[in-house]
Design an enzyme around this catalytic site. Structure first.
Site, PDB file in Angstrom:
ATOM      1  N   HIS A 158       2.163 -12.407   6.623  1.00 26.70           N
ATOM      2  CA  HIS A 158       0.788 -11.931   6.837  1.00 26.70           C
ATOM      3  C   HIS A 158      -0.006 -11.834   5.533  1.00 26.70           C
ATOM      4  O   HIS A 158      -1.164 -11.404   5.558  1.00 26.70           O
ATOM      5  CB  HIS A 158       0.784 -10.567   7.533  1.00 26.70           C
ATOM      6  CG  HIS A 158       1.374 -10.582   8.914  1.00 26.70           C
ATOM      7  ND1 HIS A 158       0.954 -11.454   9.892  1.00 26.70           N
ATOM      8  CD2 HIS A 158       2.365  -9.836   9.469  1.00 26.70           C
ATOM      9  CE1 HIS A 158       1.660 -11.250  11.002  1.00 26.70           C
ATOM     10  NE2 HIS A 158       2.523 -10.271  10.767  1.00 26.70           N
ATOM     11  N   HIS A 195       4.743 -12.479  15.674  1.00 30.70           N
ATOM     12  CA  HIS A 195       3.352 -12.386  15.212  1.00 30.70           C
ATOM     13  C   HIS A 195       2.936 -13.694  14.540  1.00 30.70           C
ATOM     14  O   HIS A 195       3.739 -14.318  13.834  1.00 30.70           O
ATOM     15  CB  HIS A 195       3.201 -11.240  14.210  1.00 30.70           C
ATOM     16  CG  HIS A 195       3.612  -9.905  14.740  1.00 30.70           C
ATOM     17  ND1 HIS A 195       4.848  -9.328  14.454  1.00 30.70           N
ATOM     18  CD2 HIS A 195       2.971  -9.038  15.563  1.00 30.70           C
ATOM     19  CE1 HIS A 195       4.923  -8.154  15.069  1.00 30.70           C
ATOM     20  NE2 HIS A 195       3.808  -7.951  15.751  1.00 30.70           N
TER      21      HIS A 195
HETATM   22 ZN   LIG Z   1       6.424  -9.981  13.205  1.00 31.46          ZN
END
Ligand SMILES: [Zn+2]
Length: 349
Positions: A158, A195
């Site tokens: 991320h 994610h």
């Molecule tokens: Zn994750």
């Protein structure tokens, strides 16, 4: 195969994060690393401590401004009267206008996408060691080892060039891919975390030499919300070199494996000389984030299919949180991968 890890990565110990606005214990705990290291050993991997590679791996991806922020912000934060113990932003600007703020609070907002990446005294040193694990795993693969597993904790996918977010500070998968680029003209990154790998996508969005592919829970109702849709395909020379496969919530093994087949076909047609797997284990049916419903035998099948590509491969650990299945899922993935992975001498390299 080696598992690359340094115990110093465990010194980062974030206290909490906000979930639906509520204060909750931060699930990105040092205990994850213990569980994953034990599992890697159980799968037959040999532990190795990465050398100190300094700032170079991080600087190959991240901006000098951002690295200076990570290095100094904790000490600066302590000088603010009444400030929180850890650095947590309380402003998230749209950065299309305005300059670079001078204040610590302003810079925290500038460099942090959300509240789940608090910065404590040990955060930057631990993140650097995590990045060293990724870079060293890439070096091992470039030296001829067919595959290496970097137990990256804190995770990285991320993190953008100048943004922390979602428990991530330095983008370990991007660092591994950039390191591998020294030995081959094309590298693919396959992200199987529940994610979307938004930071990794952002780092390479305008590049055609690094293909980024991500399978994840549909972001229209799942973190990171603002990235990960199917129409995000890259830009400029990178157009067509980003491939997102958002999956409906609770997708199980068969749906995940079908999407994986599409991913692997895209990667094979790209003809990379090396592969990075952003290995999140949080697509598991029992993971606290509860986005998808992959089973432990499913992880074995995922590992086996990836191994069949026959590419020199760096595995970087991403998500996967403390639950009964965490260690078993890593063992299952590594067993499946090891059963099929033989680096093919021919191909596009
Ligand atoms: Zn994750």
């Amino acid at each position: 195969m080696k598992v690359i890890f340094d115990a110093a990565q465990k010194r980062h110990y974030p206290g909490f994060f906000l979930t639906s606005g509520a204060r909750a214990p931060n699930p990105e705990t040092p205990a994850r690393a213990d569980i994953l290291l034990d599992a890697a050993r159980a799968a037959g991997l040999t532990p190795e401590v990465p050398p100190d590679l300094g700032l170079a791996p991080a600087a190959s991806i991240h901006t000098p401004e951002y690295l200076a922020f990570l290095d100094g912000i904790f000490a600066r934060w302590q000088r603010i009267e009444g400030a929180s113990e850890e650095v947590i932003p309380n402003i998230h600007p749209d950065r299309r206008g305005g300059g670079y703020p001078l204040s610590a609070v302003g810079q925290a907002g500038y460099h942090m996408t959300d509240t789940s990446c608090p910065i404590g005294a040990e955060t930057f040193p631990a993140a650097l060691r995590s990045a060293h694990a990724a870079a060293h795993a890439a070096h091992r693969v470039m030296e001829g080892e067919g595959a290496a597993y970097a137990l990256c904790r804190p995770p990285g996918h991320h993190a953008f060039k100048d943004l922390a977010g979602g428990f991530c500070y330095l983008n370990n998968a991007a660092i591994a891919a950039q390191t591998l680029r020294a030995s081959t003209p094309r590298v693919a990154i396959l992200d199987v975390d529940v994610h979307h790998g938004n930071g990794t996508q952002g780092v390479f969005y305008d590049r055609a030499d690094v293909l980024t592919v991500s399978l994840h829970a549909d972001p229209s109702r799942f973190y990171p919300f603002f990235w990960g849709h199917g129409d995000e395909r890259g830009e400029g020379t990178g157009l067509g070199y980003n491939f997102n496969l958002p999956l409906p919530r609770k997708t199980g093994d068969e749906g995940f494996l079908a999407a994986l087949d599409r991913s692997l076909s895209r990667i094979a047609s790209f003809c990379p000389g090396a592969l990075v797997i952003a290995l999140g284990l949080d697509a598991y049916e029992g993971d606290p984030f509860a986005g998808l419903s992959v089973t432990t035998p499913g992880f074995r099948r995922i590992g086996a299919k990836i191994g069949e590509l026959g590419l020199p491969t760096v595995l970087t650990q991403e998500g996967g949180y403390v639950c009964d299945g965490l260690g078993g899922n890593l063992v299952a993935f590594l067993d499946g991968f090891g059963a099929t992975h033989r680096v093919a001498p021919e191909g596009c390299r």
